[in-house]
Design a protein around this motif. Structure first.
Motif, PDB file in Angstrom:
ATOM      1  N   ASN A  26       0.935  -1.126   0.051  1.00 30.32           N
ATOM      2  CA  ASN A  26       0.169   0.085  -0.066  1.00 30.32           C
ATOM      3  C   ASN A  26       1.019   1.357   0.005  1.00 30.32           C
ATOM      4  O   ASN A  26       0.542   2.242  -0.810  1.00 30.32           O
ATOM      5  CB  ASN A  26      -0.945   0.169   1.366  1.00 30.32           C
ATOM      6  N   ALA A  27       1.979   1.204   0.818  1.00 29.22           N
ATOM      7  CA  ALA A  27       2.750   2.442   0.873  1.00 29.22           C
ATOM      8  C   ALA A  27       3.228   2.509  -0.280  1.00 29.22           C
ATOM      9  O   ALA A  27       3.482   3.617  -1.020  1.00 29.22           O
ATOM     10  CB  ALA A  27       3.816   2.294   2.236  1.00 29.22           C
ATOM     11  N   LEU A  28       3.896   1.645  -0.773  1.00 23.67           N
ATOM     12  CA  LEU A  28       4.575   1.595  -2.331  1.00 23.67           C
ATOM     13  C   LEU A  28       3.517   2.032  -3.406  1.00 23.67           C
ATOM     14  O   LEU A  28       4.050   3.005  -4.101  1.00 23.67           O
ATOM     15  CB  LEU A  28       4.797   0.302  -2.692  1.00 23.67           C
ATOM     16  N   ALA A  29       2.334   1.587  -3.299  1.00 23.31           N
ATOM     17  CA  ALA A  29       1.147   2.282  -4.391  1.00 23.31           C
ATOM     18  C   ALA A  29       1.131   3.658  -4.203  1.00 23.31           C
ATOM     19  O   ALA A  29       0.816   4.318  -5.302  1.00 23.31           O
ATOM     20  CB  ALA A  29       0.256   1.038  -4.264  1.00 23.31           C
ATOM     21  N   TRP A  30       0.806   3.845  -3.229  1.00 26.31           N
ATOM     22  CA  TRP A  30       0.480   5.234  -2.849  1.00 26.31           C
ATOM     23  C   TRP A  30       1.487   6.196  -3.418  1.00 26.31           C
ATOM     24  O   TRP A  30       1.075   7.510  -3.754  1.00 26.31           O
ATOM     25  CB  TRP A  30       0.379   5.653  -1.110  1.00 26.31           C
ATOM     26  N   SER A  38      -0.678   2.560 -13.487  1.00 26.85           N
ATOM     27  CA  SER A  38      -1.130   0.739 -13.556  1.00 26.85           C
ATOM     28  C   SER A  38      -0.188   0.191 -12.612  1.00 26.85           C
ATOM     29  O   SER A  38      -0.660  -0.763 -12.283  1.00 26.85           O
ATOM     30  CB  SER A  38      -0.686   0.579 -15.166  1.00 26.85           C
ATOM     31  N   GLN A  39       0.919   0.611 -12.394  1.00 24.05           N
ATOM     32  CA  GLN A  39       1.870  -0.273 -11.436  1.00 24.05           C
ATOM     33  C   GLN A  39       1.206  -0.073 -10.008  1.00 24.05           C
ATOM     34  O   GLN A  39       0.987  -0.903  -9.453  1.00 24.05           O
ATOM     35  CB  GLN A  39       3.342   0.280 -11.588  1.00 24.05           C
ATOM     36  N   ALA A  40       0.885   1.107  -9.802  1.00 25.71           N
ATOM     37  CA  ALA A  40       0.017   1.455  -8.512  1.00 25.71           C
ATOM     38  C   ALA A  40      -1.214   0.581  -8.564  1.00 25.71           C
ATOM     39  O   ALA A  40      -1.177  -0.093  -7.361  1.00 25.71           O
ATOM     40  CB  ALA A  40       0.055   2.997  -8.403  1.00 25.71           C
ATOM     41  N   GLN A  42      -1.864  -2.342  -9.833  1.00 25.23           N
ATOM     42  CA  GLN A  42      -1.375  -3.745  -9.436  1.00 25.23           C
ATOM     43  C   GLN A  42      -1.023  -3.825  -8.076  1.00 25.23           C
ATOM     44  O   GLN A  42      -1.346  -4.993  -7.456  1.00 25.23           O
ATOM     45  CB  GLN A  42       0.031  -3.876 -10.510  1.00 25.23           C
ATOM     46  N   GLN A  43      -0.244  -3.124  -7.631  1.00 20.81           N
ATOM     47  CA  GLN A  43       0.191  -3.157  -5.965  1.00 20.81           C
ATOM     48  C   GLN A  43      -0.796  -3.117  -5.257  1.00 20.81           C
ATOM     49  O   GLN A  43      -0.890  -3.839  -4.489  1.00 20.81           O
ATOM     50  CB  GLN A  43       1.387  -2.090  -6.023  1.00 20.81           C
ATOM     51  N   SER A  44      -1.664  -2.166  -5.542  1.00 19.40           N
ATOM     52  CA  SER A  44      -2.887  -2.089  -4.465  1.00 19.40           C
ATOM     53  C   SER A  44      -3.844  -3.127  -4.374  1.00 19.40           C
ATOM     54  O   SER A  44      -4.459  -3.607  -3.686  1.00 19.40           O
ATOM     55  CB  SER A  44      -3.693  -0.676  -4.592  1.00 19.40           C
ATOM     56  N   GLU A  45      -4.027  -3.610  -5.963  1.00 18.76           N
ATOM     57  CA  GLU A  45      -5.128  -4.557  -6.023  1.00 18.76           C
ATOM     58  C   GLU A  45      -4.360  -5.875  -5.294  1.00 18.76           C
ATOM     59  O   GLU A  45      -5.164  -6.716  -4.635  1.00 18.76           O
ATOM     60  CB  GLU A  45      -5.044  -4.858  -7.375  1.00 18.76           C
ATOM     61  N   GLU A  46      -3.064  -5.834  -5.617  1.00 21.13           N
ATOM     62  CA  GLU A  46      -2.378  -7.188  -4.804  1.00 21.13           C
ATOM     63  C   GLU A  46      -2.619  -7.102  -3.317  1.00 21.13           C
ATOM     64  O   GLU A  46      -3.067  -8.028  -2.562  1.00 21.13           O
ATOM     65  CB  GLU A  46      -0.952  -7.353  -5.200  1.00 21.13           C
ATOM     66  N   ARG A  71      -8.314   6.582  -5.744  1.00 22.79           N
ATOM     67  CA  ARG A  71      -7.511   7.711  -6.171  1.00 22.79           C
ATOM     68  C   ARG A  71      -7.237   7.552  -7.437  1.00 22.79           C
ATOM     69  O   ARG A  71      -7.196   8.167  -8.609  1.00 22.79           O
ATOM     70  CB  ARG A  71      -6.446   7.994  -5.232  1.00 22.79           C
ATOM     71  N   ILE A  72      -6.606   6.062  -7.910  1.00 25.23           N
ATOM     72  CA  ILE A  72      -6.224   5.706  -9.293  1.00 25.23           C
ATOM     73  C   ILE A  72      -7.238   5.789 -10.104  1.00 25.23           C
ATOM     74  O   ILE A  72      -7.209   6.498 -11.183  1.00 25.23           O
ATOM     75  CB  ILE A  72      -5.690   4.508  -9.113  1.00 25.23           C
ATOM     76  N   TYR A  73      -8.491   5.360  -9.838  1.00 31.68           N
ATOM     77  CA  TYR A  73      -9.488   5.298 -10.713  1.00 31.68           C
ATOM     78  C   TYR A  73      -9.933   6.894 -11.004  1.00 31.68           C
ATOM     79  O   TYR A  73     -10.572   7.191 -11.990  1.00 31.68           O
ATOM     80  CB  TYR A  73     -10.790   4.420  -9.947  1.00 31.68           C
ATOM     81  N   LEU A  74     -10.045   7.572  -9.809  1.00 29.30           N
ATOM     82  CA  LEU A  74     -10.199   8.959  -9.839  1.00 29.30           C
ATOM     83  C   LEU A  74      -9.363   9.692 -11.280  1.00 29.30           C
ATOM     84  O   LEU A  74      -9.899  10.057 -12.069  1.00 29.30           O
ATOM     85  CB  LEU A  74      -9.945   9.931  -8.643  1.00 29.30           C
ATOM     86  N   TYR A  75      -8.061   9.385 -10.962  1.00 28.42           N
ATOM     87  CA  TYR A  75      -7.313   9.905 -11.898  1.00 28.42           C
ATOM     88  C   TYR A  75      -7.494   9.298 -13.275  1.00 28.42           C
ATOM     89  O   TYR A  75      -7.455  10.136 -14.080  1.00 28.42           O
ATOM     90  CB  TYR A  75      -5.499   9.787 -11.530  1.00 28.42           C
TER      91      TYR A  75
END
Ligand code: ADP
Length: 819
Positions: A26-30, A38-40, A42-46, A71-75
């Motif tokens: 989560n920290a990484l994805a944020w 897209s990488q973010a 993947q990370q958050s979905e994992e 936030r990703i979907y918002l962007y």
């Protein structure tokens, strides 16, 4: 709320392991979120799956994953998904009472609602964000909430509130040193000033924003700021600069994979191309926007793109496609906005329709005005032509031309010049001093002066408009008059020949525009026709006057000649009357003495003397007859012949006349047959005049028939007239002969006096000799007698031929009784 700590003993080490893993992911994805979504994702979905996969889901991990995904979907512009995750995150965080990420989650929800157009919901969440941020002492959270509220107020149209909230947020971000957000606040303020119409302020803030963007690694705010700048320049109608900003923004968005920003850029530039009427580019970019919005399920951008694309197709005239995209726009928008949205949409639509109607009305109004102006011109031209053709008087036409011209093409002075040989003559003027300063002027069309304005018009047959006449070398100024500033010369053309010119002058420096020149030319065409008509009329009138004068002269001469002839005729008639009367007495004396002599013994005894006396008596009788004829002619001429009507039998009268001619017939070896006369009824006629007619016809038949010929006298009568010009009850006597005939052209003439007087020398020698001449009165008297009887007499003959002898027939028609 589940008690997580209670589970811990059983799964202690494992739990710690995967919870740590979730947290790490989560920290990484944020962080990755800002650079590679897209990488973010993947990370958050994992992380999300990992957090959920445990017997007891790791709620904080879940919440944080959901927050990042939202936030990703918002962007990405996938608003509904963003909202689903954000709302889940909110619920989870509330459940575990973990408030630290709450402001961001609330911000995502509020942003999502705002983007969907649900402003009240959006504002609620921003207010909650302020409250939570304050509660946990999160200044950034508070700043972001205020910034968001500013945006809501922008959408709402409340610019004062928008500015106030955004300024507050800017102060907070500056204070805590958040370059990204303070740049965004600056951008929003720039945008608000743009909306308020303050371009200078908008540009200043926009530049300040872009300056601050350099301190930020995330390109998103740079893109947003570029859009704002583009919109400012667009508003200032500097489309080139706007497009430059947009192209840069789209490039950045593509690079950074900010698809919402890319759509926004495509939308804006597509619409600019639409306004520039570069329809191919416009539809291409807007189609890209639609496709991208569809792919990313960014429904707000999707319906907005559909709307712009529809407008583009409408502008292009492709109404089928326009309609399709309008429908898409409405359907998607309705779904996104729900009931409230639909209502607002309706209002908007009505407003839009009103706006369209207003624009259309304005367009029609301008078209109508143009049409009116054109019609007015056509009407005026028509009136002018009516006025011009209203008179044919040359002078009236000349002044009418200038009068009417002043209604159509404004001027201070105008003159009409007509071509006379090799120079122009002023024939009418308007706006000139009354003296004859100008009218005495004659303008030679001199080839030696090629600059001469009139020569130029004459040669080109085209109008010539000049400005600042004083500077023109070929201008010849009439003494004492101010030099006009603007001048227009128009040729008067008839059958492609210059017959004259119109000269118009203005003292103000307003040159004659193309329109005026066109009108002046149209007018000149009418004027030329009117002029030519008037000239033709003047010519015709002069010609008429000349003709009348000559006719009057000749009539006068004829009348004089006629009177002279009448005097002569009267003198002749008087002479004849006097002579005839004078002759009658001596003839009577002569006849009386001859009578006495015929009984004298000496004469009776001598056969020789008796023959001499007989000749004398015959001569005296003929003389008597001639005198009577003369007197009869005079009576007829004087219309004094009144027949004495009494019952008369034609056969009897004719019998006597024939009997008197037997000797002559025998002498000439002519056969005369009388037939059917006894069948004729008695008629009322003058028994002394009728024999004169018959004798004259029979004597002529004898005279003009060679020896051995035949004469036939025929008769008939009718109760119904055989022809319209004949009396209803009448007798007809026809005398045919086998003589020389009469030329057709002479058939009527022979009834006139002295038509053909034969050789005078022959007169005395026997009245019935072949072609013996007579005094030429016989038929004239016959017609006079017939007229007096209301009868008719005429001749018929195939023609005159002395060898073929076509013969003639004379018809005499007498009414049965005089009515
Ligand atoms: P005139 O004394 O010449 O006979 P008339 O008045 O009797 O005068 O006739 C006029 C003219 O008409 C004649 O001179 C003659 O040329 C023509 N005319 C009259 N009767 C006949 C006829 N039966 N046949 C041919 N010509 C005739």
């Amino acid at each position: 709320m589940k008690d997580k700590s209670a589970q811990l003993p059983q799964h202690n080490i494992t739990n710690q392991d995967w919870e740590a893993k979730v947290d790490a992911l989560n920290a990484l994805a944020w962080t990755t979120l800002q650079t590679d979504r897209s990488q973010a994702r993947q990370q958050s979905e994992e992380a999300y799956q990992l957090a959920q996969a445990q017997d007891v889901p790791y709620q904080r991990g879940l919440a944080e994953s959901a927050r990042t995904l939202a936030r990703i979907y918002l962007y990405d512009g996938l608003l509904d998904q963003a909202l689903v995750y954000a709302l889940e995150a909110e619920a989870l965080l509330t459940e575990i009472n973990y408030m630290t990420p709450m402001p961001q989650v609330l911000h995502t929800i509020a942003s999502g609602y705002r983007m969907l157009g649900n402003l009240s919901e959006s504002l609620q969440y921003y207010l909650r964000q302020v409250a939570v941020s304050d509660e946990i002492g999160d200044s950034e959270g508070r700043g972001l909430a205020l910034l968001g509220m500013g945006s809501v107020y922008i959408d709402n149209g409340d610019y004062a509130q928008a500015l106030a909230h955004t300024e507050q947020s800017l102060a907070i971000f500056t204070e805590i040193g958040l370059a990204y957000w303070s740049a965004l606040a600056l951008n929003n303020m720039s945008y608000i000033y743009l909306l308020m119409g303050d371009h200078a302020q908008a540009i200043e803030l926009g530049n300040a924003c872009l300056e601050r963007c350099r301190l930020v690694s995330n390109p998103r705010v740079t893109i947003i700021a570029s859009h704002t700048m583009a919109e400012v320049y667009l508003d200032m109608e500097d489309t080139d600069r706007a497009l430059t900003y947009l192209q840069a923004a789209v490039g950045l968005a593509q690079e950074a994979n900010f698809r919402d920003m890319e759509i926004e850029g495509l939308k804006l530039s597509g619409d600019i191309y639409r306004r520039q009427r570069q329809m191919e580019k416009a539809t291409m970019l807007l189609t890209q926007a639609v496709t991208l919005a569809e792919a990313t399920n960014h429904r707000k951008f999707l319906y907005e793109s559909h709307h712009l694309l529809a407008e583009a197709y409408k502008t292009k005239g492709d109404f089928a496609r326009a309609l399709h995209h309008f429908e898409q726009y409405h359907t998607i928008r309705e779904v996104v906005l729900g009931d409230e949205g639909a209502r607002r949409l309706k209002t908007l639509e009505v407003l839009q329709q009103t706006e369209v109607a207003r624009k259309e009305a304005a367009l029609y109004a301008s078209l109508y005005e143009e049409e009116q102006a054109r019609r007015l011109l056509a009407e005026t031209l028509y009136q002018v032509s009516v006025a011009l053709s209203g008179t044919l008087e040359l002078n009236a036409v000349l002044s009418q031309i200038l009068e009417q011209l002043s209604l159509l093409v404004p001027h201070d002075r105008a003159s009409l010049l007509l071509l006379e040989g090799d120079h122009l003559e002023f024939v009418a003027m308007r706006g000139f001093p009354d003296d004859d300063r100008v009218s005495r002027e004659r303008l030679p069309l001199d080839a030696a002066r090629p600059d001469d304005v009139f020569l130029r018009i004459y040669d080109s047959k085209r109008p010539l408009a000049l400005e600042h006449l004083a500077a023109y070398p070929g201008w010849k100024q009439v003494a004492d008059l101010p030099i006009p500033e603007a001048w227009l010369g128009v040729p008067l053309l008839r059958h492609d020949k210059v017959i004259g010119m119109l000269s118009l002058a203005r003292e103000t420096a307003v040159p004659y525009a193309e329109e005026s020149i066109t009108v002046a030319m149209a007018f000149a065409a009418q004027a030329a026709i009117a002029l030519e008509n008037a000239r033709l009329y003047a010519y015709a009138r002069r010609f008429n006057e000349q003709l009348e004068y000559e006719v009057r002269n000749r009539t006068e001469a004829l009348r004089e000649a006629y009177e002279q002839l009448e005097r002569l005729d009267r003198a002749k008639t008087d002479f004849i009357t006097v002579t005839a009367h004078e002759l009658r007495t001596p003839i009577t004396v002569l006849k009386g003495y001859a009578q006495l002599l015929s009984k004298d013994e000496l004469i009776v005894a001598s056969a020789h003397h008796a023959r001499l006396l007989t000749s004398m008596v015959n001569g005296a009788n003929r003389l008597h007859k001639i005198v009577n004829t003369m007197l009869l002619m005079v009576k007829i001429d004087n219309r004094e012949l009144r027949p004495f009507l009494e019952p008369v039998l034609i056969a009897e009268v004719m019998g006597k006349v024939v009997a008197s001619l037997v000797t002559d017939l025998e002498l000439r070896h002519l056969t005369l047959t009388v037939q059917k006369l006894e069948t004729l009824p008695e008629i009322l006629a003058d028994s002394e005049l009728l024999p004169v007619v018959f004798e004259s016809i029979l004597v002529n038949a004898i005279k003009y028939t060679p020896d051995g010929g035949q004469i036939v006298v025929d008769g008939r009568f009718w109760n119904e007239s055989p022809a319209a010009d004949l009396p209803p009850d009448a007798v007809e006597i026809v005398v045919h002969d086998t003589g020389i005939g009469i030329a057709t052209e002479a058939l009527e003439l022979i009834f006139t006096k002295f038509y053909q007087t034969g050789d005078v020398a022959l007169h005395s020698s026997g009245k019935t000799r072949f072609k013996a001449g007579g005094p030429g009165l016989g038929l004239a008297i016959a017609r006079g007698i017939m007229d007096a009887h209301r009868g008719r007499i005429w001749a018929e003959s195939p023609g005159y031929d002395e060898t073929k002898l076509p013969g003639s027939s004379f018809h005499i028609v007498l009414p049965l009784g005089s009515r």
